[in-house]
Structure formats: structure tokens, C-alpha cells
Design a protein around this motif. Structure first.
Motif: not given
Length: 481
Positions: A32-41
Motif C-alpha cells: 500500500n503506497p503512502p497517502d497523497r494530498d490534493l490541495n487547491d484554493a
């Protein structure tokens, strides 16, 4: 078969995709890969892979396999903003379950793992994996519906640009989630450790692998020098009209390897060198010129001066896979005494089938019980007896009588011993341990009949070289299901 079946290696082992797939699935673990964050305004999302598991394997051209499977992920809305102001998300509406499929390429090659164990190895291949997202489930989830509704309302709803904002936000979420999942799958692919899928058996040296659209070919050396993996382009396995496999494993034994093993065994039995010469070049196992055969002390009577009363030589020997697909060895041995006044000629033909079995957890290939036919002819010129009596050489007379009575049986025994050595299992024995899905294999057939096999021609030396067709280079193919 042809050179393209084995590329000049001693053995070629072809395995169907259907049989190989469970072996590969049992060997490959996707972390299982590490979590990934998706950020924008306007939003902060976190993608977490709950599980990722392989389900099938496709063998591809170019020494690659494609591992396909399923994943389960969760998308959490960490924060949402409208016009720069945060909007609280109820805890029960912040998490969306996402499912989909993935495919990652792996390279297959001969290599080592761990403490140096050698065999066919899987490793991450150049080029990233791919993934798909169940879009319907994604956009039906409460948190994504909430984000879309927020975009719709913030743009003025039906009276403003709400519909356009809704569609733009939908496309943006889809692209971000798709990209994040692909990157997570590629991260899992890169984390795969080198894994052994087929261990190299004792006595064999794996020299390379070749892959076709639906099978894997493993090339191995036993006696001959390694061949050319790039030349092994043929697929030996058979399929029916619907594409289903008729056999799951095919083992091709190179004609040159089989006959080289015979040359070594017969040379050991006769006590002659296995080199070229005395063996004639251009063929793995043929003698065309008279070759002396050493005899153990006491097997042939001696003259008063201690010299042997006769010399023994191989006059002709040919090993081949005959038209019936059997290993055949023809040999002519001659014993000459007293400057040809006494001659013994023995000829023999030995035939044996190549037998492949699955027993005791191993796939074994060797030679079956041989049939050996020997004939001998003893010719002594009566003049030699007259000379012996007139000269009073009664010892000589006794030696001649001994030759007359026992030289034929002696050569018969010599031939039987030599050919019996050739009829033992191939030296060294070809045995491939079986495990996992391979353990359930059963032997179907073994055949050495190849009408299209190339004709082997040897040129006789001399002032006027003569090309002599001897046999066809028929390989032996054993099939298993």
C-alpha cells in the motif's frame, strides 16, 4: 522444431500464461503506497489506498508481464472553502469510497534475489502503471456531491453560472483523483521487490527468457555453450481454434545437446577422448576414421614379448534421432591381430526412447530402456595356424585359439557396455523441481519426429572432399498439461 525453438540452448521450457499466472500472483505483493494530498484554493483532499491486490497476469512481448488487479481507496475532504472562507464539512459526509482497477508492468529476466538464489525474476519495469476510477461511484458519494453543490451555489445557481461551475468542478475532481490514483499505483509498482518465480534447478544454468503474447520461454544450458536468446522466437505451445491451451508446458531438448551427451557417455564407455577429433567435426556424435580403443589388461591375450595379440578400434559410430523419433547409436568395432591375419568385426545398433515423466515433485527427462542388437564375425586366416605349428610356437597357437573362441564375445561385451552407458539418463540428469501450480502437471507426449528438421551433412576429408548426408537434426519435444 527449429533453431527458433531453443536458440541454440540445451533446453527450452515454454509455459502458458494460464499456468504462469497463479505462480506470478503468488509471488507478487503490491505494498500500500503512502497517502497523497490534493490541495487547491477551494478544497483539500486526501487519498488513502485501503487495499491493492493483483488478480491476473498477462504475458507481453518484450520480456514483460502486466499485472492487473483491483484497489479500494478512500477520499477524505479535509477542508472546503467558498470565496476564500472555510465551509465546515460534517464528519459523516467527509469520506468517499473509491474503487477501480489497475495495471502495472513488470520486467521478467534471469537474475538473483536474496542471498544469491538464481532463477527467473520479476522486477519493476520501466514505464508507469495505469489505473481507472469508478466515476459513477465517485460522483455519487456524499462528500463529492457536497463539493459539487457548493460550486453550483457559489456561482449563482440556476440564475447565474451554477451549471458551468458544477461541470468545471466535476472535471477538476475527476482529473485530480485520476492523477492521484495513478501516482499511488505507480508508487506501489516502484516498491515491488525483486521476486523469484522459477528457481534455477541444480545442473542447469538459465541463460535468458523470451516472452510472446501468451507464453514465457526459459532457456537453459546443460552441456553446450549458451546460445542466443534473441534467436528463440518460436512458440512451441499448442492452442485449439478457440485459443485454449492444448498443453501448458512444452520442453524442447536440443538435438545437439542430446547427441553431445551420447558422445560423452560412449567416450567414457570406450575409453576414448570426447573431443574433435577423434569425433568428426560438423556433427555432435559421429566417428568416421579408425580410432584406437584402449583395452584393460588381461582382456586380450599377449604375445610372448608382452605385446597385445590384437588391437581394437572404432571404425564407425553415428548417434542420431532417427525417423521414428528414437535415439539411435550405430557402431562398428574391429579387432585386428597379426597384421590382419586375424580379424574380428562387431557391429551394434542401440535404440532408446526419450522419456519425460512427472513424479516425486519433479519433471524429469531422460532415456528409456534401450534395445541393443549386436552381431560379430571372427575371421582367422588358416595360414596363421600353419605358421604357428611349423615354427613350433605352441604359445602362439594357443593365443590364436583364444582369439577364435573369445574375441567375438569380448567385443560384444565391450559394445554392450559402451552403448549401455549411452542409454542411462542424460548426464547430468535433467530434473526440474515442481511447485505451486506446476506441481499438478501430467505428462502428455514425447516426440522426436520433425519432418521439417534440417538435414545434417558432414564432409569426408581427402583430396576430393565428399559431402555425406547423415541424419536430420530432430529435437525432442515433451508436452505436459
Amino acid at each position: 522444431m527449429t533453431f527458433a525453438d531453443h536458440g541454440g540452448f540445451d533446453l527450452a521450457l515454454d509455459v502458458t500464461e494460464e499456468l504462469l499466472s497463479p505462480a506470478l500472483l503468488g509471488a507478487v505483493t503490491l505494498p500500500n503506497p503512502p497517502d497523497r494530498d490534493l490541495n487547491d484554493a477551494e478544497m483539500d483532499l486526501r487519498v488513502h489506498v485501503v487495499s491493492i491486490s493483483a488478480a491476473s497476469v498477462d504475458v507481453l512481448v518484450g520480456e514483460r508481464v502486466l499485472v492487473r488487479g483491483d484497489y479500494v481507496a478512500q477520499i477524505t475532504v479535509v477542508a472546503a472553502r467558498v470565496g476564500g472562507f472555510p465551509v465546515p464539512i460534517p464528519p459523516g459526509l467527509s469520506v468517499a469510497d473509491v474503487r477501480g482497477t489497475f495495471a502495472v508492468p513488470l520486467a521478467v529476466s534471469v537474475g538473483t534475489v536474496g542471498g544469491g538464489a538464481r532463477g527467473v525474476v520479476l522486477a519493476p519495469a520501466p514505464g508507469g502503471g495505469s489505473a481507472t476510477v469508478d466515476q459513477n461511484a465517485l460522483f455519487a458519494s456524499p462528500p463529492v456531491q457536497l463539493l459539487l453543490a457548493m460550486a453550483y451555489v457559489a456561482a449563482g445557481g440556476a440564475q447565474g453560472n451554477g451549471e458551468m461551475a458544477y461541470q468545471q468542478r466535476r472535471q477538476d475532481i475527476a482529473a485530480r483523483v485520476d492523477g492521484a490514483v495513478v501516482q499511488l499505483v505507480q508508487g506501489a509498482q516502484a516498491s515491488i521487490t525483486r521476486t523469484m518465480v522459477i528457481a534455477e534447478p541444480a545442473g542447469l544454468t538459465f541463460g535468458g527468457v523470451r516472452t510472446s503474447a501468451r507464453s514465457l520461454k526459459v532457456l537453459a544450458s546443460l552441456l553446450l555453450a549458451p546460445g542466443n536468446p534473441a534467436a528463440a522466437t518460436a512458440v512451441t505451445l499448442r492452442r485449439n481454434a478457440l485459443g485454449a491451451p492444448l498443453d501448458h508446458v512444452a520442453l524442447v531438448l536440443n538435438n545437439g545437446s542430446l547427441l553431445s551427451a551420447v558422445r560423452a557417455a560412449v567416450s567414457a564407455g570406450l575409453g576414448i577422448p570426447p573431443t574433435f577429433p577423434p569425433w568428426a567435426p560438423g556433427h555432435p556424435s559421429v566417428i568416421l576414421a579408425s580410432t584406437p580403443v584402449p583395452t584393460p589388461p588381461g582382456t586380450i591375450p599377449t604375445l610372448p614379448n608382452g605385446a597385445p595379440a590384437a588391437t581394437v578400434s572404432v571404425e564407425f559410430l553415428l548417434a542420431q534421432v532417427n525417423a521414428a523419433g528414437l535415439l539411435q547409436v550405430d557402431i562398428r568395432i574391429q579387432a585386428v591381430a597379426f597384421q590382419s591375419l586375424a580379424t574380428v568385426v562387431a557391429t551394434a545398433t542401440a535404440t532408446a526412447p526419450v522419456v519425460a515423466t512427472v513424479a516425486g515433485g519433479a519433471l524429469t527427462v531422460g532415456l528409456g530402456t534401450p534395445a541393443i542388437a549386436v552381431t560379430s564375425d571372427v575371421q582367422i586366416n588358416p595360414f596363421l595356424y600353419v605358421i604357428a605349428v611349423l615354427l613350433g610356437q605352441f604359445t602362439l597357437f594357443a593365443i590364436l585359439a583364444t582369439l577364435d573362441l573369445f574375441a567375438g564375445p569380448f567385443l560384444t561385451s565391450l559394445l554392450t557396455t559402451a552403448l549401455g552407458g549411452a542409454a542411462l539418463p542424460l548426464p547430468p540428469a535433467v530434473a526440474i523441481p515442481l511447485a505451486g501450480p506446476f506441481a499438478a502437471l501430467t505428462a502428455l507426449s514425447t516426440s522426436g519426429v520433425e519432418p521439417g528438421a534440417p538435414l545434417r551433412v558432414v564432409t569426408l576429408p581427402g583430396p576430393f572432399p565428399i559431402p555425406l548426408p547423415l541424419d536430420r537434426a530432430q529435437d525432442v519435444t515433451a508436452r505436459f498439461a
